[in-house]
Design a protein around this motif. Structure first.
Motif, PDB file in Angstrom:
ATOM      1  N   GLU A  74     -17.485  26.689  10.980  1.00 30.36           N
ATOM      2  CA  GLU A  74     -16.442  26.915  12.608  1.00 30.36           C
ATOM      3  C   GLU A  74     -15.635  27.024  11.556  1.00 30.36           C
ATOM      4  N   LEU A  75     -14.884  25.963  10.831  1.00 33.09           N
ATOM      5  CA  LEU A  75     -13.696  25.639  10.659  1.00 33.09           C
ATOM      6  C   LEU A  75     -13.475  26.825   9.407  1.00 33.09           C
ATOM      7  N   GLN A  76     -13.952  27.048   8.076  1.00 33.35           N
ATOM      8  CA  GLN A  76     -14.658  28.128   7.162  1.00 33.35           C
ATOM      9  C   GLN A  76     -13.493  29.791   8.245  1.00 33.35           C
ATOM     10  N   ARG A  77     -14.472  29.997   8.943  1.00 34.01           N
ATOM     11  CA  ARG A  77     -14.650  31.488   9.709  1.00 34.01           C
ATOM     12  C   ARG A  77     -13.197  31.805  10.033  1.00 34.01           C
ATOM     13  N   LYS A  78     -12.829  30.582  10.645  1.00 37.21           N
ATOM     14  CA  LYS A  78     -11.546  30.056  11.726  1.00 37.21           C
ATOM     15  C   LYS A  78     -10.742  30.942  10.570  1.00 37.21           C
ATOM     16  N   GLN A  79     -10.237  30.313   9.274  1.00 38.94           N
ATOM     17  CA  GLN A  79      -9.275  30.626   7.876  1.00 38.94           C
ATOM     18  C   GLN A  79      -9.888  32.507   7.834  1.00 38.94           C
ATOM     19  N   ALA A  80     -10.449  32.835   7.894  1.00 41.03           N
ATOM     20  CA  ALA A  80     -11.187  34.048   7.787  1.00 41.03           C
ATOM     21  C   ALA A  80     -10.516  35.111   8.659  1.00 41.03           C
ATOM     22  N   LYS A  81     -10.635  34.572   9.656  1.00 43.08           N
ATOM     23  CA  LYS A  81     -10.166  35.612  11.330  1.00 43.08           C
ATOM     24  C   LYS A  81      -8.891  35.798  11.002  1.00 43.08           C
ATOM     25  N   THR A  82      -7.904  35.049  10.660  1.00 42.24           N
ATOM     26  CA  THR A  82      -7.049  35.250   9.789  1.00 42.24           C
ATOM     27  C   THR A  82      -5.836  35.855   8.774  1.00 42.24           C
ATOM     28  N   THR A  83      -6.715  35.705   7.913  1.00 41.35           N
ATOM     29  CA  THR A  83      -6.125  35.947   6.703  1.00 41.35           C
ATOM     30  C   THR A  83      -7.034  37.069   5.558  1.00 41.35           C
TER      31      THR A  83
END
Ligand code: DC
Length: 223
Positions: free
Chosen positions: A112-121
């Motif tokens: 979940e944390l990894q996907r969050k990172q990839a959402k914005t950058t």
């Protein structure tokens, strides 16, 4: 979603070194997901948890607040607010991470944390399940491998350079054991995504591999 390059493969294939170069050249953020599993392992060790006891592991997940930041282009991992980068690379942490990363609940939290990172950058993300599970829609998926002996030699040279005592056969046996565990675990085992490009780095230089990945990425931009 930003653009992303997913790099998966076994330990010692050169993923992080290459992902760092590629991300710098493309102006993407590099995300080292192994470091997150390592931070979770540090938390388990601190709490005296046995990596083989899944109930104990699961009891201790919620109290680990893991986040990442970037300083001077380097990823920094925070565990409950503390920068733990300096504590992630010990043998004890590697062994614990190899066990606790097999736990589905640990994976759920960190994915979940990894996907969050990839959402914005725009990201270059490396790990074991990035192309298969975390970012299945990545523009480019790379499965980076190298023979076990070559990987053992690379690790041996690193350890000798640091003045550590080591035996290359033991290192190779350890690599084989860890590969086996990563590839045969039930949850998100290490495997090549169907649409990943496989690169064997055994007899390539770091620059050659990085250039190859960048040119593959440029190809995807033309489509
Ligand atoms: O890449 P590394 O050696 O720092 O990874 C540490 C451990 O975490 C290793 O046992 C593999 C596991 N891992 C994983 O299961 N999934 C990822 N995406 C990244 C690492």
């Amino acid at each position: 979603m930003g653009s992303s390059i997913a790099i998966d493969g076994p330990a010692g294939a050169g993923k992080s070194t290459i992902a760092k170069i590629v991300s710098k050249k493309l102006g993407f953020i590099y995300i080292d997901t192994g470091a997150m599993y390592r931070a979770m392992a540090v938390h388990m060790i601190r709490n005296g948890v046995s990596g083989d006891d899944s109930a104990e592991v699961e009891k201790n997940i919620d109290s680990a607040d893991i986040s990442i930041g970037h300083e001077d282009g380097e990823q920094v991992v925070f565990l409950n607010g503390e920068n733990v980068n300096g504590q992630l690379r010990t043998e004890q942490v590697s062994a614990m991470a190899s066990k606790t990363s097999a736990n589905a609940k640990v994976r759920e939290k960190l994915v979940e944390l990894q996907r969050k990172q990839a959402k914005t950058t725009d990201v270059v993300m490396d790990g074991r399940d990035i192309g298969t599970v975390v970012l299945p829609d990545s523009q480019l998926k790379v499965y980076l491998t190298a023979g076990t002996r070559v990987r053992a030699e690379r690790r041996y040279k690193e350890m000798i350079a640091k003045g550590e005592n080591c035996n290359i056969d033991e290192i190779e046996a350890d690599i084989k054991e860890r590969d086996h565990r990563d590839m045969t675990r039930e949850n998100s085992p290490l495997k090549k995504a169907d649409d990943a490009v496989e690169i064997d780095s055994s007899y390539m230089t770091i620059e050659e591999v990085a250039d190859k990945i960048i040119s593959l990425y440029r190809e995807t931009e033309k489509k």
